[in-house]
Each structure stands twice: as C-alpha cells, then as structure tokens.
Design a protein around this motif. Structure first.
Motif, PDB file in Angstrom:
ATOM      1  N   LEU A  96     -17.545  -4.135  -9.439  1.00 27.62           N
ATOM      2  CA  LEU A  96     -17.378  -3.308 -10.625  1.00 27.62           C
ATOM      3  C   LEU A  96     -16.264  -2.307 -10.352  1.00 27.62           C
ATOM      4  CD1 LEU A  96     -21.138  -2.475 -11.337  1.00 27.62           C
ATOM      5  CD2 LEU A  96     -19.779  -4.255 -12.421  1.00 27.62           C
ATOM      6  N   TYR A  97     -15.361  -2.144 -11.306  1.00 26.15           N
ATOM      7  CA  TYR A  97     -14.250  -1.207 -11.156  1.00 26.15           C
ATOM      8  C   TYR A  97     -14.328  -0.144 -12.252  1.00 26.15           C
ATOM      9  CZ  TYR A  97     -11.922  -4.504  -7.975  1.00 26.15           C
ATOM     10  OH  TYR A  97     -11.613  -5.330  -6.923  1.00 26.15           O
ATOM     11  N   GLU A 108     -25.309  -8.220  -4.133  1.00 28.31           N
ATOM     12  CA  GLU A 108     -24.581  -7.107  -3.532  1.00 28.31           C
ATOM     13  C   GLU A 108     -23.595  -6.584  -4.576  1.00 28.31           C
ATOM     14  OE1 GLU A 108     -24.445  -5.769  -0.327  1.00 28.31           O
ATOM     15  OE2 GLU A 108     -26.154  -6.935   0.408  1.00 28.31           O
ATOM     16  N   ILE A 109     -23.603  -5.275  -4.816  1.00 31.21           N
ATOM     17  CA  ILE A 109     -22.674  -4.673  -5.771  1.00 31.21           C
ATOM     18  C   ILE A 109     -21.622  -3.872  -5.011  1.00 31.21           C
ATOM     19  CG2 ILE A 109     -22.400  -2.979  -7.619  1.00 31.21           C
ATOM     20  CD1 ILE A 109     -25.148  -3.711  -8.629  1.00 31.21           C
ATOM     21  N   GLU A 110     -20.360  -4.136  -5.327  1.00 31.51           N
ATOM     22  CA  GLU A 110     -19.259  -3.322  -4.810  1.00 31.51           C
ATOM     23  C   GLU A 110     -18.674  -2.536  -5.979  1.00 31.51           C
ATOM     24  OE1 GLU A 110     -16.294  -5.468  -2.723  1.00 31.51           O
ATOM     25  OE2 GLU A 110     -17.645  -6.178  -1.140  1.00 31.51           O
ATOM     26  N   LEU A 111     -18.827  -1.241  -5.938  1.00 26.68           N
ATOM     27  CA  LEU A 111     -18.300  -0.369  -6.990  1.00 26.68           C
ATOM     28  C   LEU A 111     -17.005   0.262  -6.500  1.00 26.68           C
ATOM     29  CD1 LEU A 111     -18.612   1.179  -9.702  1.00 26.68           C
ATOM     30  CD2 LEU A 111     -19.849   2.937  -8.407  1.00 26.68           C
ATOM     31  N   HIS A 112     -15.913   0.009  -7.219  1.00 24.98           N
ATOM     32  CA  HIS A 112     -14.611   0.585  -6.877  1.00 24.98           C
ATOM     33  C   HIS A 112     -14.280   1.682  -7.885  1.00 24.98           C
ATOM     34  CE1 HIS A 112     -13.285  -2.475  -3.852  1.00 24.98           C
ATOM     35  NE2 HIS A 112     -14.257  -3.153  -4.459  1.00 24.98           N
ATOM     36  N   VAL A 113     -13.908   2.852  -7.378  1.00 22.18           N
ATOM     37  CA  VAL A 113     -13.720   4.019  -8.247  1.00 22.18           C
ATOM     38  C   VAL A 113     -12.329   4.609  -8.067  1.00 22.18           C
ATOM     39  CG1 VAL A 113     -14.509   6.363  -8.781  1.00 22.18           C
ATOM     40  CG2 VAL A 113     -16.179   4.567  -8.256  1.00 22.18           C
ATOM     41  N   ASN A 114     -11.663   4.860  -9.179  1.00 23.78           N
ATOM     42  CA  ASN A 114     -10.422   5.621  -9.222  1.00 23.78           C
ATOM     43  C   ASN A 114     -10.388   6.320 -10.574  1.00 23.78           C
ATOM     44  OD1 ASN A 114      -7.859   6.645  -8.593  1.00 23.78           O
ATOM     45  ND2 ASN A 114      -6.844   4.920  -9.579  1.00 23.78           N
ATOM     46  N   SER A 115     -10.966   7.516 -10.650  1.00 28.19           N
ATOM     47  CA  SER A 115     -11.187   8.156 -11.945  1.00 28.19           C
ATOM     48  C   SER A 115     -11.127   9.668 -11.807  1.00 28.19           C
ATOM     49  CB  SER A 115     -12.559   7.744 -12.495  1.00 28.19           C
ATOM     50  OG  SER A 115     -12.889   8.489 -13.656  1.00 28.19           O
ATOM     51  N   TYR A 116     -10.580  10.310 -12.856  1.00 27.30           N
ATOM     52  CA  TYR A 116     -10.552  11.767 -12.907  1.00 27.30           C
ATOM     53  C   TYR A 116     -11.895  12.357 -13.339  1.00 27.30           C
ATOM     54  CZ  TYR A 116      -5.444  11.840 -12.477  1.00 27.30           C
ATOM     55  OH  TYR A 116      -4.155  11.713 -12.021  1.00 27.30           O
ATOM     56  N   GLY A 117     -12.842  11.520 -13.746  1.00 23.30           N
ATOM     57  CA  GLY A 117     -14.130  12.014 -14.217  1.00 23.30           C
ATOM     58  C   GLY A 117     -14.251  11.790 -15.709  1.00 23.30           C
ATOM     59  N   GLY A 118     -14.868  12.740 -16.403  1.00 21.31           N
ATOM     60  CA  GLY A 118     -15.001  12.589 -17.846  1.00 21.31           C
ATOM     61  C   GLY A 118     -16.294  13.163 -18.378  1.00 21.31           C
ATOM     62  N   ASP A 119     -16.954  12.393 -19.231  1.00 19.24           N
ATOM     63  CA  ASP A 119     -18.144  12.828 -19.956  1.00 19.24           C
ATOM     64  C   ASP A 119     -19.349  12.880 -19.018  1.00 19.24           C
ATOM     65  OD1 ASP A 119     -20.347  13.118 -21.647  1.00 19.24           O
ATOM     66  OD2 ASP A 119     -19.385  12.013 -23.276  1.00 19.24           O
ATOM     67  N   VAL A 120     -19.925  14.080 -18.841  1.00 16.94           N
ATOM     68  CA  VAL A 120     -21.064  14.248 -17.940  1.00 16.94           C
ATOM     69  C   VAL A 120     -22.257  13.420 -18.404  1.00 16.94           C
ATOM     70  CG1 VAL A 120     -22.725  15.905 -17.011  1.00 16.94           C
ATOM     71  CG2 VAL A 120     -20.315  16.528 -17.190  1.00 16.94           C
ATOM     72  N   LYS A 121     -22.511  13.410 -19.705  1.00 19.85           N
ATOM     73  CA  LYS A 121     -23.644  12.655 -20.241  1.00 19.85           C
ATOM     74  C   LYS A 121     -23.559  11.185 -19.859  1.00 19.85           C
ATOM     75  CE  LYS A 121     -23.472  11.640 -24.625  1.00 19.85           C
ATOM     76  NZ  LYS A 121     -23.409  10.141 -24.621  1.00 19.85           N
ATOM     77  N   GLU A 122     -22.386  10.589 -20.024  1.00 23.82           N
ATOM     78  CA  GLU A 122     -22.214   9.184 -19.691  1.00 23.82           C
ATOM     79  C   GLU A 122     -22.308   8.959 -18.185  1.00 23.82           C
ATOM     80  OE1 GLU A 122     -21.735   6.661 -22.203  1.00 23.82           O
ATOM     81  OE2 GLU A 122     -22.471   8.440 -23.260  1.00 23.82           O
ATOM     82  N   GLY A 123     -21.705   9.871 -17.415  1.00 21.97           N
ATOM     83  CA  GLY A 123     -21.697   9.721 -15.967  1.00 21.97           C
ATOM     84  C   GLY A 123     -23.081   9.813 -15.348  1.00 21.97           C
ATOM     85  N   THR A 135     -22.523  -0.736  -2.584  1.00 25.77           N
ATOM     86  CA  THR A 135     -21.495  -0.095  -1.752  1.00 25.77           C
ATOM     87  C   THR A 135     -20.393   0.415  -2.653  1.00 25.77           C
ATOM     88  OG1 THR A 135     -21.950  -1.575   0.108  1.00 25.77           O
ATOM     89  CG2 THR A 135     -19.863  -0.375   0.134  1.00 25.77           C
ATOM     90  N   CYS A 136     -20.056   1.681  -2.511  1.00 22.84           N
ATOM     91  CA  CYS A 136     -18.988   2.279  -3.315  1.00 22.84           C
ATOM     92  C   CYS A 136     -17.723   2.403  -2.484  1.00 22.84           C
ATOM     93  CB  CYS A 136     -19.409   3.657  -3.822  1.00 22.84           C
ATOM     94  SG  CYS A 136     -18.089   4.554  -4.676  1.00 22.84           S
ATOM     95  N   TYR A 137     -16.607   1.981  -3.053  1.00 18.82           N
ATOM     96  CA  TYR A 137     -15.300   2.145  -2.434  1.00 18.82           C
ATOM     97  C   TYR A 137     -14.488   3.119  -3.290  1.00 18.82           C
ATOM     98  CZ  TYR A 137     -16.356  -1.981   0.412  1.00 18.82           C
ATOM     99  OH  TYR A 137     -16.934  -2.860   1.293  1.00 18.82           O
ATOM    100  N   VAL A 138     -14.146   4.251  -2.730  1.00 25.07           N
ATOM    101  CA  VAL A 138     -13.263   5.183  -3.430  1.00 25.07           C
ATOM    102  C   VAL A 138     -11.841   4.731  -3.143  1.00 25.07           C
ATOM    103  CG1 VAL A 138     -12.529   7.580  -3.712  1.00 25.07           C
ATOM    104  CG2 VAL A 138     -14.933   7.057  -3.224  1.00 25.07           C
ATOM    105  N   ASP A 139     -11.184   4.168  -4.166  1.00 22.34           N
ATOM    106  CA  ASP A 139      -9.846   3.603  -3.990  1.00 22.34           C
ATOM    107  C   ASP A 139      -8.747   4.627  -4.247  1.00 22.34           C
ATOM    108  OD1 ASP A 139     -10.964   1.159  -3.423  1.00 22.34           O
ATOM    109  OD2 ASP A 139     -10.806   0.408  -5.468  1.00 22.34           O
ATOM    110  N   GLY A 140      -9.062   5.682  -4.965  1.00 21.27           N
ATOM    111  CA  GLY A 140      -8.062   6.701  -5.293  1.00 21.27           C
ATOM    112  C   GLY A 140      -8.733   8.045  -5.425  1.00 21.27           C
ATOM    113  N   PHE A 141      -8.997   8.441  -6.678  1.00 24.08           N
ATOM    114  CA  PHE A 141      -9.672   9.713  -6.948  1.00 24.08           C
ATOM    115  C   PHE A 141     -11.117   9.457  -7.364  1.00 24.08           C
ATOM    116  CE2 PHE A 141      -5.370  11.587  -8.489  1.00 24.08           C
ATOM    117  CZ  PHE A 141      -4.960  11.700  -7.163  1.00 24.08           C
TER     118      PHE A 141
END
Length: 265
Positions: free
Chosen positions: A22-23, A63-78, A93-99
């Motif tokens: 998941l990205y 097995e889930i691989e979550l890749h994240v590169n995000s400035y954030g956003g809506d707290v409710k959704e997050g 497993t989460c991979y922080v690819d950027g921010f």
C-alpha cells in the motif's frame, strides 16, 4: 485534456507471494480532485473509506507493506486509517520513503514494524483547525483541541521510549522534525533502512503540485470563458427586452453560486 497519472495511493499484490503493498504518496484527505464537469469533489484515494475498501481485500494471513511519503492532512481520516490498520490481523511493516509528517506519522505507528529510509524524516506537532465565531466559540474550540491532542499523544506514547509524555508535549508544541536516528531513539521507528526509495514514485509526488497548478490555471481559464459566454448577448438578443436580461442574470447567479459552493466543502 488527458489527466496525467500521479501516484497518490497504490494497492498491489506481489506476484506469487502473500505480500500486499500500500502506498500513501499524497495528503490524507476525504476529498479528491474537483471535477469541473460535475461541480463536485471526487472521492480521494487517501481517504479512510477508500483505505477500508482496499484492506478488505487483504487476507488476515497476509503481509502488508505500507509505504508513506506524505505531508499529512485530515486528522479525522488519518485516525480512522490508523485504527483500520491496527484492527487488521495481517503483519504490517511501514516503510517511510520520504516524509511522514503530521497525521501521516500517526498512520505509520499502526504498523508492527517501522523502517525509515535514508534522508527521511517525521514531523510531530499539535492539531489545528479553521474556526469562525464569537469569543465563546473560539475558547471552546481551543479547549476541544486540548482534549483532542491529549488523545492524539497517547498514540505516540504506546510506542514511545526514552521520552516522557511531558517531553513529547513540548516537542509537539514546538513542531519538531525528527531524523531517523531520533525516531529510533524515541521508539517511533524500529530500523533505519539502507535501500533507496522508489525514485520514480518520489518524483511523481514532487511533480504533483506543479501538475495541479497547471490544471487549476486551465480550469480557471475555461471558467472565465464560460462566464464571458453567459454575460455576452448579441445586439439582436438585447432587443428582446427585460425577459432576456432576467434570464441572463439568473444564469450568472446560478453559475456563481455553484462556483462558491464548490469551495466551501
């Protein structure tokens, strides 16, 4: 005009394996792009509802691989995405690819293991909201934010080490950027990776804002032309009198109303 493809959210299963990737490569929000044909927002691919749909297709034994590169956003959704991940039985497993900034950092904390790549970072800070009202309303909103932040900090404290809640609160008050080494020290990640992130996806994310700006400019040009078409009446039509003038005014008002309503969502 053909819309250029930009990775915001991607769901894929690795061939001949039980690994699902998941990205999240965009801001977390319930609203997608504004559709100028329907005058409404499309569903976002980074919304909690969209995420729920994708997770429902992943078996608990996967097995889930979550890749994240995000400035954030809506707290409710997050927060909803965080809990959806926590509730799923798959190993995550989460991979922080950027921010991993703001609420995006919270989503990362739902995973069993967090790996931050080289040159990545997290940002932790307090929530904010837009508010309009009198003094009493503003004071209540400030009190509400304090309560929400107390609940939000507990998510970090579940994983935190070598840091007290008071120290965490101070860091969030100051809007603190964290390196992978600091995240490792505080328990917000488990490992610092040595592999480079998918540069193609990172480049797409960086170009996203430019593409959106170009689309907005083109859309505004189209909107201005439509307005000119509505307000221009040929001399022969003008002779038809007040009835034609009234129809013209009603059309303009209707279009302007739809325009401003679209940006209030």
């Amino acid at each position: 005009m053909r819309k250029e493809s930009v990775t915001k959210f991607r769901f894929e299963q690795m061939a001949d394996s039980n690994v699902y990737k998941l990205y999240i490569y965009d801001n977390v929000t319930a609203y997608g792009d504004f559709n100028w044909e329907t005058w409404d927002y499309e569903d976002a691919e980074t919304s909690a509802n969209y995420f729920r749909t994708q997770l429902s297709e992943i078996p608990d034994t996967a097995e889930i691989e979550l890749h994240v590169n995000s400035y954030g956003g809506d707290v409710k959704e997050g927060i909803a995405i965080y809990n959806l991940l926590k509730q799923h039985e798959a190993h995550k497993t989460c991979y922080v690819d950027g921010f991993a900034y703001s609420i995006a950092s919270v989503i990362c904390l739902a995973c069993d293991k967090i790996i931050m790549g080289l040159g990545t970072s997290m940002l932790i800070h307090n929530m904010s909201m837009y508010v309009n009202g009198n003094a009493e309303t503003l004071r209540k909103c400030a009190d509400d934010l304090d309560i929400l932040m107390e609940s939000n900090r507990q998510i970090y404290m579940v994983r935190a080490k070598n840091i007290t809640e008071e120290e965490l609160k101070d860091m969030m008050d100051k809007e603190t950027y964290l390196t992978p080494e600091q995240c490792l020290e505080y328990g917000f990640c488990d490992e610092i990776g040595t592999q480079q992130a998918d540069q193609n996806l990172l480049n797409q994310s960086a170009a996203k804002k430019v593409i959106q700006l170009r689309q907005q400019i083109n859309n505004m040009k189209s909107f201005r032309q439509e307005m000119e078409n509505y307000t221009s009446i040929a001399p022969a039509q003008q002779k038809q009198g007040e009835g034609m003038e009234k129809n013209k005014e009603e059309a303009v008002l209707k279009m302007m109303s739809a325009f401003f309503n679209a940006f209030q969502k």
